[in-house]
Design a protein around this motif. Sequence first.
Motif, mmCIF file in Angstrom:
data_model
loop_
_atom_site.group_PDB
_atom_site.id
_atom_site.type_symbol
_atom_site.label_atom_id
_atom_site.label_comp_id
_atom_site.label_asym_id
_atom_site.label_seq_id
_atom_site.Cartn_x
_atom_site.Cartn_y
_atom_site.Cartn_z
ATOM 1 N N ILE A 98 51.320 37.845 11.501
ATOM 2 C CA ILE A 98 49.870 37.939 11.650
ATOM 3 C C ILE A 98 49.522 39.409 11.906
ATOM 4 O O ILE A 98 50.379 40.187 12.337
ATOM 5 C CB ILE A 98 49.349 37.067 12.824
ATOM 6 N N ARG A 99 48.296 39.769 11.621
ATOM 7 C CA ARG A 99 47.863 41.157 11.796
ATOM 8 C C ARG A 99 47.777 41.485 13.281
ATOM 9 O O ARG A 99 47.020 40.856 14.009
ATOM 10 C CB ARG A 99 46.507 41.354 11.132
ATOM 11 N N GLU A 100 48.584 42.426 13.730
ATOM 12 C CA GLU A 100 48.632 42.779 15.145
ATOM 13 C C GLU A 100 47.832 44.057 15.364
ATOM 14 O O GLU A 100 48.360 45.157 15.374
ATOM 15 C CB GLU A 100 50.083 42.920 15.599
ATOM 16 N N TYR A 101 46.530 43.877 15.491
ATOM 17 C CA TYR A 101 45.638 45.019 15.641
ATOM 18 C C TYR A 101 44.556 44.655 16.644
ATOM 19 O O TYR A 101 43.927 43.595 16.552
ATOM 20 C CB TYR A 101 44.983 45.378 14.306
ATOM 21 N N GLY A 102 44.344 45.535 17.623
ATOM 22 C CA GLY A 102 43.294 45.304 18.611
ATOM 23 C C GLY A 102 43.851 45.010 19.988
ATOM 24 O O GLY A 102 45.025 45.244 20.287
ATOM 25 N N ARG A 103 43.000 44.446 20.830
ATOM 26 C CA ARG A 103 43.381 44.192 22.212
ATOM 27 C C ARG A 103 44.367 43.033 22.318
ATOM 28 O O ARG A 103 44.281 42.051 21.589
ATOM 29 C CB ARG A 103 42.138 43.884 23.053
ATOM 30 N N ALA A 104 45.294 43.159 23.263
ATOM 31 C CA ALA A 104 46.242 42.087 23.579
ATOM 32 C C ALA A 104 46.564 42.201 25.072
ATOM 33 O O ALA A 104 46.207 43.192 25.723
ATOM 34 C CB ALA A 104 47.506 42.207 22.737
ATOM 35 N N ASN A 105 47.217 41.193 25.616
ATOM 36 C CA ASN A 105 47.591 41.208 27.039
ATOM 37 C C ASN A 105 49.073 40.978 27.200
ATOM 38 O O ASN A 105 49.668 40.164 26.476
ATOM 39 C CB ASN A 105 46.805 40.143 27.814
ATOM 40 N N LEU A 106 49.667 41.703 28.126
ATOM 41 C CA LEU A 106 51.105 41.562 28.384
ATOM 42 C C LEU A 106 51.330 40.341 29.272
ATOM 43 O O LEU A 106 51.204 40.416 30.498
ATOM 44 C CB LEU A 106 51.646 42.827 29.041
ATOM 45 N N GLY A 107 51.646 39.216 28.622
ATOM 46 C CA GLY A 107 51.870 37.980 29.376
ATOM 47 C C GLY A 107 53.155 38.039 30.188
ATOM 48 O O GLY A 107 53.260 37.423 31.254
ATOM 49 N N PHE A 108 54.134 38.800 29.697
ATOM 50 C CA PHE A 108 55.386 38.997 30.438
ATOM 51 C C PHE A 108 55.585 40.489 30.667
ATOM 52 O O PHE A 108 55.463 41.294 29.744
ATOM 53 C CB PHE A 108 56.576 38.431 29.662
ATOM 54 N N ILE A 109 55.875 40.862 31.909
ATOM 55 C CA ILE A 109 56.225 42.241 32.259
ATOM 56 C C ILE A 109 57.412 42.203 33.214
ATOM 57 O O ILE A 109 57.401 41.452 34.197
ATOM 58 C CB ILE A 109 55.055 42.976 32.957
ATOM 59 N N LYS A 117 56.099 50.266 36.537
ATOM 60 C CA LYS A 117 55.763 50.327 37.955
ATOM 61 C C LYS A 117 54.246 50.359 38.145
ATOM 62 O O LYS A 117 53.542 51.116 37.470
ATOM 63 C CB LYS A 117 56.396 51.575 38.602
ATOM 64 N N ASP A 118 53.739 49.520 39.032
ATOM 65 C CA ASP A 118 52.313 49.472 39.382
ATOM 66 C C ASP A 118 51.411 49.040 38.227
ATOM 67 O O ASP A 118 50.201 49.302 38.240
ATOM 68 C CB ASP A 118 51.830 50.824 39.923
ATOM 69 N N ILE A 119 51.981 48.384 37.235
ATOM 70 C CA ILE A 119 51.172 47.846 36.134
ATOM 71 C C ILE A 119 51.056 46.335 36.332
ATOM 72 O O ILE A 119 52.054 45.630 36.406
ATOM 73 C CB ILE A 119 51.789 48.181 34.766
ATOM 74 N N PRO A 120 49.823 45.821 36.478
ATOM 75 C CA PRO A 120 49.636 44.412 36.846
ATOM 76 C C PRO A 120 49.961 43.444 35.712
ATOM 77 O O PRO A 120 49.981 43.817 34.529
ATOM 78 C CB PRO A 120 48.145 44.343 37.196
ATOM 79 N N ALA A 121 50.209 42.208 36.074
ATOM 80 C CA ALA A 121 50.425 41.147 35.089
ATOM 81 C C ALA A 121 49.192 41.015 34.200
ATOM 82 O O ALA A 121 48.064 41.254 34.636
ATOM 83 C CB ALA A 121 50.704 39.831 35.805
ATOM 84 N N HIS A 122 49.412 40.675 32.951
ATOM 85 C CA HIS A 122 48.351 40.474 31.953
ATOM 86 C C HIS A 122 47.581 41.762 31.659
ATOM 87 O O HIS A 122 46.415 41.711 31.245
ATOM 88 C CB HIS A 122 47.388 39.368 32.394
ATOM 89 N N SER A 123 48.225 42.889 31.863
ATOM 90 C CA SER A 123 47.577 44.171 31.563
ATOM 91 C C SER A 123 47.166 44.215 30.095
ATOM 92 O O SER A 123 47.915 43.818 29.205
ATOM 93 C CB SER A 123 48.541 45.324 31.864
ATOM 94 N N GLN A 124 45.944 44.721 29.844
ATOM 95 C CA GLN A 124 45.444 44.811 28.469
ATOM 96 C C GLN A 124 46.017 46.039 27.774
ATOM 97 O O GLN A 124 46.051 47.131 28.341
ATOM 98 C CB GLN A 124 43.917 44.894 28.466
ATOM 99 N N VAL A 125 46.477 45.853 26.524
ATOM 100 C CA VAL A 125 47.017 46.953 25.728
ATOM 101 C C VAL A 125 46.365 46.924 24.352
ATOM 102 O O VAL A 125 45.738 45.933 23.959
ATOM 103 C CB VAL A 125 48.550 46.857 25.593
#
Length: 509
Positions: A98-109, A117-125
């Motif tokens: 699928i086209r991976e372009y735009g906002r996404a969230n890190l469900g696993f860190i 370090k100091d990056i919260p769960a579900h951080s937007q990338v």
Amino acid sequence: MHEKIIILDFGSQYTQLIARRVRELNVYCEIHPFNHLPEFTGDVKGIILSGSPYSVRQADAPQLDLTLFHEKYPVLGVCYGAQYLAQQAGGEVQPSTIREYGRANLGFIQHEDKLFKDIPAHSQVWMSHGDTIVTTPANFEITASTDTVRVAAYRVTGTDTYGIQFHPEVTHSTDGKQLLKNFLVDICGCSQEWTPDSFIEETVSELQQQLGNDKVVLGLSGGVDSSVAAMLLHRAIGKNLHCIFVDNGLLRKDEYASVLEQYKHLGLNIRGIDAKDRFLSQLAGIKDPELKRKAIGRVFIEVFDDAAHEVQDVVWLGQGTIYPDVIESVSVKGPSATIKSHHNVGGLPDFMKLKIVEPLKTLFKDEVRRVGRSLGLEDFILGRHPFPGPGLAIRILGEVTAEKVAILQEADSIYINNLKEAGLYDQVWQAGAIFLPVQSVGVMGDERTYENVICLRAVESLDGMTADWCHLPYQVLAKISNEIINKVKGINRVVYDISSKPPATIEWE
């Protein structure tokens, strides 16, 4: 020597933004094309590999000898850089399902990893890629994932090599600055000591050593870059700096007199030269924008050279070249064929026989302003909008005449003054009026008119490399349009440019 980060550029539109983010964290960095590698000296603290418009699967994809620095320095691969590191180590990269372009969230860190370090769960990338890493080598540890991107980040076990599939440098990646700080400080060990004050101190010292008692001539334009360059040189060599301000007849309304007045308070050794007629006569009959630039550049050099010869024993020419000019002079695939000639990087003719000194060539525009502020320059200079080297000649589409210049100066003055009165000037990166080579029908009173069209341009930007058009309030645009049409004879229509860069450029020529 400064500790520094080397950014190897594979051609990404975001490469300069990576550099700006690193600089904002008070760490010096340099961009080098992947095929023009620098020497990896002892002051290098880490390497960042940029993204790319290419796919690692393409036959002509950018290639790099990783053995020159891999496992000798910490490495962060971004997007293409991450895919390239994985592929070279034996991993598999395939087109995304699928086209991976735009906002996404890190469900696993993996929060234990130093990069996160100091990056919260579900951080937007922010994602921007067409390929994805399907399999990783055995010694690659996945450190972050999204719902659709399993390998959003990884670390090569036992090393300081990292890869991320997203772009931390864009503001859409909400914790991107923290991630870059983690890489620079915790992984590379950078001290974050590169500040405007430290730049001034070191640059002045270097200029004193480089120039000694030699004399320098510098062309002032009234803009930020030449003003800051002049202040640095003045601090280093005092009266041995001779500033020349040429009126080419293509400046904004009353700019020649007002700029000379402003410079009086800075203690600079400055001389003004009125060369309006000489420039305009050489532009007669020329319509092609590149030929206009060349004519203006040629006449400027002649005028400047005449003035410089009146100063005895000049050795150096000072220039306000900044880092984007230097970067644009070398593209990823070799010298660029599309550089505008008025950038004038290394453009000094042989007959002038002067050496070039460029005190700002490592700085981005916003860094130039910060250095200027530390030097004590006032906001009326630091806050000035960028203005093209060829002046209004490239805002008059087609042939340049004295009549068109006068019309455009009046329209531009009304435009800029209204932006200032509305409190909008400082919110705009660059604004200007353009004289279009078309006429349109209008009605004034009971008479039909067939007169000229003015286009208004205003953009938001960080460094001019990319830009978006400004959403100026309709009531302000209406007031500007009404005032221009009523007060500037020869104009009966005003339009507003709503194009972004890319695909359009900020200037029209």
